[in-house]
Design an enzyme around this catalytic site. Structure first.
Site, PDB file in Angstrom:
ATOM      1  N   ASP A  95       0.819  -1.211   0.000  1.00 57.24           N
ATOM      2  CA  ASP A  95       0.000   0.000   0.000  1.00 57.24           C
ATOM      3  C   ASP A  95       0.859   1.270   0.000  1.00 57.24           C
ATOM      4  O   ASP A  95       0.634   2.187   0.810  1.00 57.24           O
ATOM      5  CB  ASP A  95      -0.946   0.028   1.221  1.00 57.24           C
ATOM      6  CG  ASP A  95      -1.769  -1.243   1.374  1.00 57.24           C
ATOM      7  OD1 ASP A  95      -2.033  -1.900   0.349  1.00 57.24           O
ATOM      8  OD2 ASP A  95      -2.135  -1.588   2.518  1.00 57.24           O
TER       9      ASP A  95
ATOM     10  N   GLU B 250     -11.090   0.540  -3.819  1.00 58.27           N
ATOM     11  CA  GLU B 250     -10.400   0.998  -2.595  1.00 58.27           C
ATOM     12  C   GLU B 250      -9.146   1.761  -2.988  1.00 58.27           C
ATOM     13  O   GLU B 250      -8.881   1.994  -4.163  1.00 58.27           O
ATOM     14  CB  GLU B 250     -10.052  -0.207  -1.711  1.00 58.27           C
ATOM     15  CG  GLU B 250      -9.205  -1.245  -2.419  1.00 58.27           C
ATOM     16  CD  GLU B 250      -9.076  -2.555  -1.645  1.00 58.27           C
ATOM     17  OE1 GLU B 250      -9.779  -2.756  -0.647  1.00 58.27           O
ATOM     18  OE2 GLU B 250      -8.261  -3.394  -2.062  1.00 58.27           O
TER      19      GLU B 250
END
Ligand code: 6LW
Length: 506
Positions: free
Chosen positions: A25, A181
């Site tokens: 991420d 997301e």
């Protein structure tokens, strides 16, 4: 060692991932000639590793943003793969801003710093922002927009954490695709670009993008979506997704994103977690086009910095542990100190095995598919050793007491002592060797072999067990992390003189 090696003609080979090991991420920003990047850290303390680079290729960890108990609360009952998810790092108005979700209780939190190496502020809670993967973006008039997975957006006051208005849905990606997301909103030229991940963080992962004239949309999806995915390919880098964009000082554009390197037969197992990769980006008709994703990077169009190699050995001569050392949930000094015995790391047990969420374990990410790890342990006043950890339910360890050295494996509900050996007496060198599967001769073959043993008085390796590494993979254990290798105490106090980690090829 792995980051720069000599190619046949003496050229430099630049390896992708640019930040190997469990570093998912990624979110990146640039200030002048300096790039900064942060990653998720889940149940580990300290949390949110912060990296610096001058060339986007060579990254050095300069700290962990959340390195005090007042910033990071991970209760003993918080789950592995809970904790800190998907931070965003931005520079605005002379300060660095970091927003991240603590899914284990505190929700969305905002931090600021003038120096990204720290100290970072105490958290500003954002109780009105619901959803993971928060992003921050500022409009030209100073309005601050917080966008979360789903994808929805709300205006916030970043100084107080107050939400100003109701969340509005923005754009949820390709119709039917799961898990929209990881939003990141960037103002580039005449458009606001909304970058998202979709398809889930496993093999179907991808990056898609939409653009609009305002930060609130409406957003028009890119006709070429997904702009990055390796789904359905036999590319050695899989699960590519969750990206962020950054512009170099020369005007060129780049994407950092996560990917995995599966090894072995079918279905392929990845053991290092999701790692940070880099790819060039060009623009066609106002849309970003992601260039080749390759295990060997083409050099960026600027001089490369001298890489700062991570030393093979930590000898614990200095009071503070280097930022690469992490522990599940917390690391109180009463249980982990270099003060008790100068030049040694002393761990005092809390919980009687690594099955306990509160176990005292200090480790570093496994960053190479093949590696060797050694530590000199003195178990005179306790029981402990060297472990390869995925979570409480998945770990292999070699454990020393005054009397014996044991190999223990915990895989899901099963726990077994696999081998034992008389203790040589006094401090003992414990060793873990991981060898990646290079050639698949059997479709059932695992990703790697993990051997655990000790060194005899002449320094010869005595291999006590050779285990299939698939049981310490994400495909078996589930979750979002990767392997961490380190030292632990399971009874009394255990002292460690040094810890060596060396990565190999393959
Ligand atoms: C993260 C989500 C994701 O919140 O996985 O790959 C989740 N993307 O954006 C955990 O890292």
């Amino acid at each position: 060692m792995r980051r720069l090696s000599s190619a046949p003609k003496g050229d430099t080979v630049l390896s992708n991932p640019v930040i190997p090991g469990f570093h998912p991420d990624p979110s990146v920003c640039r200030v002048g000639e300096d790039f900064y990047l942060v990653c998720s850290s889940f149940e580990y303390y300290p949390g949110v590793p912060v990296f610096h680079s001058r060339d986007l290729v060579h990254w050095t960890q300069i700290g962990n943003a959340l390195d005090r108990p007042s910033q990071l609360r991970l209760p003993p009952d918080s789950a592995s793969s809970g904790g800190l998810y998907a931070p965003t790092l931005r520079h605005h108005d002379g300060r660095f801003w970091l927003i991240v979700t603590n899914v284990s209780g505190d929700g969305n939190l905002l931090f600021t710093a003038t120096d990204p190496a720290g100290p970072w502020s105490d958290p500003i809670p954002l109780p009105g922002v619901r959803g993971i993967d928060p992003d921050l973006a500022w409009d030209d008039d100073g309005t601050c927009w917080c966008t979360v997975a789903g994808v929805s957006q709300v205006r916030i006051d970043p100084h107080t954490g107050e939400t100003l208005g109701e969340p509005q849905p923005l754009w949820s990606g390709t119709p039917g695709a799961k898990a929209p997301e990881a939003p990141h909103l960037h103002h580039i030229g005449d458009y606001w670009y909304l970058l998202i991940a979709e398809g889930g963080t496993e093999r179907c992962h991808g990056v898609s993008i939409a653009r609009g004239r305002t930060p609130q949309g409406p957003f028009e999806p890119c006709p070429a979506n997904p702009i990055l995915t390796h789904r359905g390919t036999d590319h050695p880098i899989q699960n590519t997704g969750h990206g962020d964009l950054v512009q170099g000082p020369d005007g060129s554009w780049w994407m950092v994103f996560l990917g995995v390197r599966p090894h072995g037969g079918s279905p392929g197992w990845h053991v290092l977690g999701r790692e940070t990769f880099l790819a060039p980006v060009t623009w066609v008709d106002g849309w970003p086009v992601v260039g080749e994703v390759s295990p060997v990077l083409s050099p960026p169009p600027w001089p490369l910095q001298e890489p700062v190699p991570t030393p093979v050995r930590d000898d614990f001569e200095h009071g503070e542990l280097a930022p690469r050392w992490i522990s599940p949930r917390s690391r109180p000094v009463e249980h982990c100190t270099t003060e008790e015995r100068p030049g040694w790391l002393s761990l005092r047990a809390r919980g009687d095995s690594l099955d306990d969420p509160e176990a005292v374990f200090v480790g570093r990410r496994q960053q190479d598919p093949t590696c060797r790890v050694r530590t000199l342990v003195d178990p005179a006043a306790g029981r402990g050793g060297l472990a390869v950890r995925l979570d409480e339910r998945h770990h292999y360890e070699i454990e020393a007491t005054r009397e014996e050295v044991l190999v223990i494996a915990r895989v899901g509900p099963l726990r077994s002592v696999l081998a034992s050996h008389p203790a040589p007496g006094g401090p003992v060198v414990l060793r873990v060797e991981v060898a990646a599967t290079r050639e698949v001769r059997d479709p059932r073959q695992g990703p790697d072999t993990v051997s655990l043993g000790l060194e005899d008085a002449e320094g010869r390796y005595v291999d006590l067990a050779r285990l299939d590494g698939r049981y310490l993979s994400t495909e078996v254990a589930g979750g979002f992390t990767g392997r961490v290798i380190g030292m632990y105490a399971a009874a009394g106090t255990v002292h460690f003189d040094w810890f060596d980690y060396s990565g190999g090829e393959g």
